[in-house]
Design a protein around this motif. Structure first.
Motif, PDB file in Angstrom:
ATOM      1  N   PRO A   1       0.619  -1.046   0.210  1.00 52.51           N
ATOM      2  CA  PRO A   1       0.129  -0.236   0.005  1.00 52.51           C
ATOM      3  C   PRO A   1       0.853   0.871  -0.292  1.00 52.51           C
ATOM      4  O   PRO A   1       0.134   2.174  -0.111  1.00 52.51           O
ATOM      5  CB  PRO A   1      -0.693  -0.392   1.489  1.00 52.51           C
ATOM      6  CG  PRO A   1       0.013  -1.352   1.752  1.00 52.51           C
ATOM      7  CD  PRO A   1       1.214  -1.912   1.279  1.00 52.51           C
ATOM      8  N   GLU A   2       2.155   1.167   0.179  1.00 58.47           N
ATOM      9  CA  GLU A   2       3.109   2.185  -0.156  1.00 58.47           C
ATOM     10  C   GLU A   2       4.499   2.463  -1.165  1.00 58.47           C
ATOM     11  O   GLU A   2       4.549   1.303  -1.013  1.00 58.47           O
ATOM     12  CB  GLU A   2       3.300   2.554   1.376  1.00 58.47           C
ATOM     13  CG  GLU A   2       4.097   2.157   2.098  1.00 58.47           C
ATOM     14  CD  GLU A   2       4.985   2.177   3.506  1.00 58.47           C
ATOM     15  OE1 GLU A   2       5.146   3.685   3.587  1.00 58.47           O
ATOM     16  OE2 GLU A   2       4.943   1.300   4.001  1.00 58.47           O
ATOM     17  N   SER A   3       4.903   3.495  -1.511  1.00 63.48           N
ATOM     18  CA  SER A   3       5.613   3.628  -2.046  1.00 63.48           C
ATOM     19  C   SER A   3       5.670   5.368  -2.592  1.00 63.48           C
ATOM     20  O   SER A   3       6.895   5.561  -2.809  1.00 63.48           O
ATOM     21  CB  SER A   3       5.623   2.809  -3.478  1.00 63.48           C
ATOM     22  OG  SER A   3       4.770   3.471  -4.564  1.00 63.48           O
ATOM     23  N   ALA A   4       4.954   5.989  -2.585  1.00 60.24           N
ATOM     24  CA  ALA A   4       4.927   7.210  -2.929  1.00 60.24           C
ATOM     25  C   ALA A   4       6.244   7.757  -2.571  1.00 60.24           C
ATOM     26  O   ALA A   4       6.780   8.782  -2.616  1.00 60.24           O
ATOM     27  CB  ALA A   4       3.516   7.558  -3.684  1.00 60.24           C
TER      28      ALA A   4
ATOM     29  N   LEU B   1      19.405   7.247 -21.164  1.00 62.58           N
ATOM     30  CA  LEU B   1      18.090   6.152 -20.787  1.00 62.58           C
ATOM     31  C   LEU B   1      16.885   6.336 -20.833  1.00 62.58           C
ATOM     32  O   LEU B   1      16.683   7.736 -21.747  1.00 62.58           O
ATOM     33  CB  LEU B   1      19.002   6.629 -19.598  1.00 62.58           C
ATOM     34  CG  LEU B   1      19.560   5.977 -18.369  1.00 62.58           C
ATOM     35  CD1 LEU B   1      20.290   6.041 -17.334  1.00 62.58           C
ATOM     36  CD2 LEU B   1      19.909   4.265 -18.963  1.00 62.58           C
ATOM     37  N   THR B   2      15.419   5.762 -20.735  1.00 58.44           N
ATOM     38  CA  THR B   2      14.017   6.186 -20.730  1.00 58.44           C
ATOM     39  C   THR B   2      13.651   6.197 -19.321  1.00 58.44           C
ATOM     40  O   THR B   2      14.589   5.689 -18.471  1.00 58.44           O
ATOM     41  CB  THR B   2      13.644   5.297 -21.446  1.00 58.44           C
ATOM     42  OG1 THR B   2      14.547   4.257 -22.744  1.00 58.44           O
ATOM     43  CG2 THR B   2      12.267   4.805 -22.169  1.00 58.44           C
ATOM     44  N   ALA B   3      13.307   6.693 -19.337  1.00 52.53           N
ATOM     45  CA  ALA B   3      11.910   7.535 -18.449  1.00 52.53           C
ATOM     46  C   ALA B   3      10.629   7.611 -18.834  1.00 52.53           C
ATOM     47  O   ALA B   3      10.189   8.248 -18.716  1.00 52.53           O
ATOM     48  CB  ALA B   3      12.259   8.609 -17.526  1.00 52.53           C
ATOM     49  N   ILE B   4      10.218   5.956 -18.011  1.00 49.16           N
ATOM     50  CA  ILE B   4       8.728   6.219 -18.055  1.00 49.16           C
ATOM     51  C   ILE B   4       8.300   6.300 -16.459  1.00 49.16           C
ATOM     52  O   ILE B   4       8.195   6.128 -15.949  1.00 49.16           O
ATOM     53  CB  ILE B   4       8.411   4.489 -18.066  1.00 49.16           C
ATOM     54  CG1 ILE B   4       9.488   4.342 -19.737  1.00 49.16           C
ATOM     55  CG2 ILE B   4       6.720   4.402 -18.920  1.00 49.16           C
ATOM     56  CD1 ILE B   4       9.125   2.993 -20.279  1.00 49.16           C
ATOM     57  N   SER B   5       6.271   7.205 -17.136  1.00 45.08           N
ATOM     58  CA  SER B   5       5.804   6.936 -15.810  1.00 45.08           C
ATOM     59  C   SER B   5       4.273   7.125 -16.152  1.00 45.08           C
ATOM     60  O   SER B   5       4.484   6.352 -17.269  1.00 45.08           O
ATOM     61  CB  SER B   5       6.561   9.183 -14.966  1.00 45.08           C
ATOM     62  OG  SER B   5       5.458   8.704 -13.949  1.00 45.08           O
TER      63      SER B   5
ATOM     64  N   PRO C   1      -7.984  11.599 -11.401  1.00 40.92           N
ATOM     65  CA  PRO C   1      -6.911  11.168 -10.385  1.00 40.92           C
ATOM     66  C   PRO C   1      -6.773   9.515 -10.426  1.00 40.92           C
ATOM     67  O   PRO C   1      -7.287   9.050 -10.350  1.00 40.92           O
ATOM     68  CB  PRO C   1      -9.508  11.190  -9.298  1.00 40.92           C
ATOM     69  CG  PRO C   1      -9.646  12.349 -10.611  1.00 40.92           C
ATOM     70  CD  PRO C   1      -9.006  11.986 -11.598  1.00 40.92           C
ATOM     71  N   MET C   2      -5.704  10.009  -9.221  1.00 39.16           N
ATOM     72  CA  MET C   2      -4.838   8.451  -9.575  1.00 39.16           C
ATOM     73  C   MET C   2      -4.793   9.359  -7.860  1.00 39.16           C
ATOM     74  O   MET C   2      -4.538   9.767  -7.198  1.00 39.16           O
ATOM     75  CB  MET C   2      -3.360   9.272  -9.984  1.00 39.16           C
ATOM     76  CG  MET C   2      -2.347   7.860 -10.247  1.00 39.16           C
ATOM     77  SD  MET C   2      -1.829   7.676 -11.191  1.00 39.16           S
ATOM     78  CE  MET C   2      -0.261   8.796 -10.880  1.00 39.16           C
ATOM     79  N   ALA C   3      -4.830   7.502  -7.180  1.00 40.27           N
ATOM     80  CA  ALA C   3      -4.300   7.085  -6.295  1.00 40.27           C
ATOM     81  C   ALA C   3      -2.795   7.222  -5.614  1.00 40.27           C
ATOM     82  O   ALA C   3      -1.768   7.049  -6.565  1.00 40.27           O
ATOM     83  CB  ALA C   3      -4.753   5.850  -5.561  1.00 40.27           C
TER      84      ALA C   3
ATOM     85  N   THR D   1       1.385   5.860  -8.533  1.00 41.30           N
ATOM     86  CA  THR D   1       2.566   6.477  -9.699  1.00 41.30           C
ATOM     87  C   THR D   1       3.838   5.384  -9.680  1.00 41.30           C
ATOM     88  O   THR D   1       4.289   4.710  -8.813  1.00 41.30           O
ATOM     89  CB  THR D   1       2.561   7.478  -8.305  1.00 41.30           C
ATOM     90  OG1 THR D   1       3.158   7.250  -7.244  1.00 41.30           O
ATOM     91  CG2 THR D   1       1.796   9.073  -9.053  1.00 41.30           C
ATOM     92  N   THR D   2       4.402   5.718 -10.798  1.00 47.50           N
ATOM     93  CA  THR D   2       5.292   5.208 -11.357  1.00 47.50           C
ATOM     94  C   THR D   2       6.352   5.871 -11.530  1.00 47.50           C
ATOM     95  O   THR D   2       6.163   6.749 -12.347  1.00 47.50           O
ATOM     96  CB  THR D   2       5.057   4.037 -11.740  1.00 47.50           C
ATOM     97  OG1 THR D   2       6.126   2.515 -11.718  1.00 47.50           O
ATOM     98  CG2 THR D   2       4.805   3.942 -13.209  1.00 47.50           C
ATOM     99  N   LEU D   3       7.360   5.317 -11.420  1.00 48.44           N
ATOM    100  CA  LEU D   3       9.012   5.739 -12.548  1.00 48.44           C
ATOM    101  C   LEU D   3       9.280   4.330 -13.163  1.00 48.44           C
ATOM    102  O   LEU D   3       9.713   2.978 -11.903  1.00 48.44           O
ATOM    103  CB  LEU D   3       9.547   6.301 -11.527  1.00 48.44           C
ATOM    104  CG  LEU D   3       9.135   7.808 -11.090  1.00 48.44           C
ATOM    105  CD1 LEU D   3      10.575   8.330 -10.170  1.00 48.44           C
ATOM    106  CD2 LEU D   3       9.115   8.909 -11.973  1.00 48.44           C
ATOM    107  N   ALA D   4      10.337   4.698 -14.297  1.00 50.77           N
ATOM    108  CA  ALA D   4      10.779   3.361 -14.907  1.00 50.77           C
ATOM    109  C   ALA D   4      11.823   4.214 -15.502  1.00 50.77           C
ATOM    110  O   ALA D   4      11.735   4.780 -16.358  1.00 50.77           O
ATOM    111  CB  ALA D   4      10.123   2.244 -15.118  1.00 50.77           C
TER     112      ALA D   4
END
Length: 485
Positions: A182-185, A211-215, A238-240, A244-247
């Motif tokens: 339930p957490e990462s942000a 490098l690539t940066a994806i969100s 709207p997003m919880a 959210t992500t980074l790659a």
């Protein structure tokens, strides 16, 4: 989230001054008026500035999120150097006060905060555990819109959950990625970290050129300067925060469009081209099938990212861009995990849990989507899968009610498998026509918001015209194995 590496069958000062201004009483100067006979002035609303709560009140995670304000949007700018594993961040949060605030909190694990400003004025900040406590130079009255800018840096970290494993910020050989529930942000930016406070996001990621940066969301224009490239992404729905992500790294990226929306599919080059790429290529076909049973796809883009790290053992439904551990494709093409995470785009992402105890509304629905996909592909039937899970599930699944699994079983078998069985029992009780109408109405009526089990029960009864207490009590709340429907 899919935690299992096998096929899963079985969420301004001007206004303050206006609110406290005292009106004048007009008097007829032609005739004297005593103070006692003068009309009484309207009472002045009093402001009671207090500290915002350090938690949003979730029964399983009481310190997650914060009280006293509602976030509208995040503008996140980060610069990340894989060689040093250091991240420099500059985040602006736009919010509205829901109480008269003297101070308020943001969630942030680790990192060093360099400055905080509220409405472009320096604010005082202190750290209490994972709470960033902010004191603006003036109180924030209820209803006032305000901005918070936090500048920070450091080495982002991770946490380990006994059920899920490692989650948060993963530093890899060629970059990094972020994933966790339930957490990462809060491990990489200051945030009101709970699904109840969904917001829109603009994310800029600056990384070494090449490098690539994806969100999440729709990609904007790239800019390269002095050996660094800035990638821009925008999620307008709207997003919880945990979604959210980074790659960041060296990825094979396939860009296309589908139904006028961009599709971004990335697979780490740490994997040889093969099953992961093929599985990702099935994304839009799977989404189209799910759209036929759940209603319109809820977001402005499609996609997926396959990452590799020996400590990552799950896939996560990051909004519009699910993240998959490479391990899911070790044995070949795996459409089931793609179905699971794409189903979450409706149930988990668009319709998010109000509190974490209702996790079955995410996982039970996504697991049942796998059953429906097998039925659609003529590989099995939902009934056959139900029968198999019913017969072979461990006894612990019956002791754990999916609608109240407890924190330790949040990602256990009950919310997933018994949650899916609860949906099949509902389908049997109301018939296919009403059942699929319930699913579509649920996705439509709760889109972009948060929801509870009680609300789903109410809707199911309204749509079906049936009283369903016995079904839901047995399958969602009971602690004994129910009779087969």
């Amino acid at each position: 989230m899919n935690t299992r590496g096998k096929t899963v069958w079985a969420a301004l000062a001007a206004a303050a001054l206006a609110a406290t201004a005292t009106g004048c009483t007009s008097h007829d100067t032609g005739s004297p008026t005593s103070a006692s006979s003068a009309p009484a002035a309207s009472p002045t609303p009093s402001l009671n500035f207090q500290a915002g709560a350090a938690g949003i009140g979730d029964p399983y995670y009481p310190t997650y999120g914060n009280g006293g304000y509602d976030v509208a949007s995040y503008a996140i700018k980060v610069k990340y150097d894989p060689k040093t594993n250091r991240l420099n961040g500059d985040v602006t949060v736009t919010a509205s006060a829901t109480a008269d605030l003297s101070t308020f909190n943001l969630d942030l694990r680790g990192m060093t905060v360099r400055s905080v400003a509220v409405d472009e004025k320096p604010a005082t900040q202190t750290r209490t555990g994972n709470e960033l406590v902010i004191t603006p130079d003036h109180g924030l009255a209820t209803g006032v819109k305000f901005t918070v800018r936090v500048v920070y840096d450091g080495v982002p970290g991770s946490v380990t959950d006994p059920e899920v494993g490692k989650m948060g910020f993963f530093h890899t050989a060629d970059g990094a990625f972020v994933v966790g529930e339930p957490e990462s942000a809060s491990l990489w930016f200051p945030v009101n970290d709970h699904p109840q406070d969904k917001a829109t996001y603009d994310v800029q990621i600056t990384v070494p050129a090449g490098l690539t940066a994806i969100s999440n969301g729709v990609q904007g224009p790239q800019q390269t300067e002095a050996g660094w490239t800035t990638w821009k992404w925008s999620e307008s729905k709207p997003m919880a925060s945990y979604l959210t992500t980074l790659a960041i790294g060296d990825y094979r990226v396939v860009n296309s469009t589908h139904k006028g929306k961009p599709v971004v599919l990335g697979v780490t080059k740490q994997l040889a081209k093969g099953a992961a790429d093929t599985s990702m290529s099935h994304t839009v076909a799977i989404a189209d099938y799910l759209e036929s049973v759940f209603g319109a796809y809820p977001f402005d883009s499609y996609g997926g990212v396959v990452v590799k790290d020996d400590d990552l053992h799950f896939a996560l439904e990051c909004q519009s861009r699910p993240v998959y551990s490479a391990g899911f494709f070790r044995r070949g093409v795996n459409d089931s995990v793609v179905v699971h995470e794409l189903a979450h785009q409706w149930f988990g992402d668009s319709v998010s849990v109000k509190t974490w105890q209702d996790i079955w509304l995410n996982e039970g629905f996504a697991s049942y989507a796998e059953w429906l996909w097998a039925e659609h592909k003529h590989e099995s039937t939902a009934q056959a899968i139900f029968d198999n899970v019913y017969k072979n599930s461990d006894a612990s699944i019956w002791r754990t009610p999916p609608a109240k699994p407890g924190k330790k079983e949040l990602f256990g078998d009950s919310p997933y498998d018994r949650g899916a069985m609860a949906l099949h029992a509902l389908r049997k009780a109301v018939g296919d026509k009403a059942f699929f109408e319930i699913l579509k109405k649920w996705a439509e009526q709760k889109a972009d918001g948060v929801a509870t089990t009680d609300e789903f029960v109410t809707l199911a009864e309204q749509v079906s015209g049936k009283q369903l207490d016995s079904v839901f009590q047995a399958w969602l709340f009971g602690t004994k194995k129910p009779a087969k429907p």
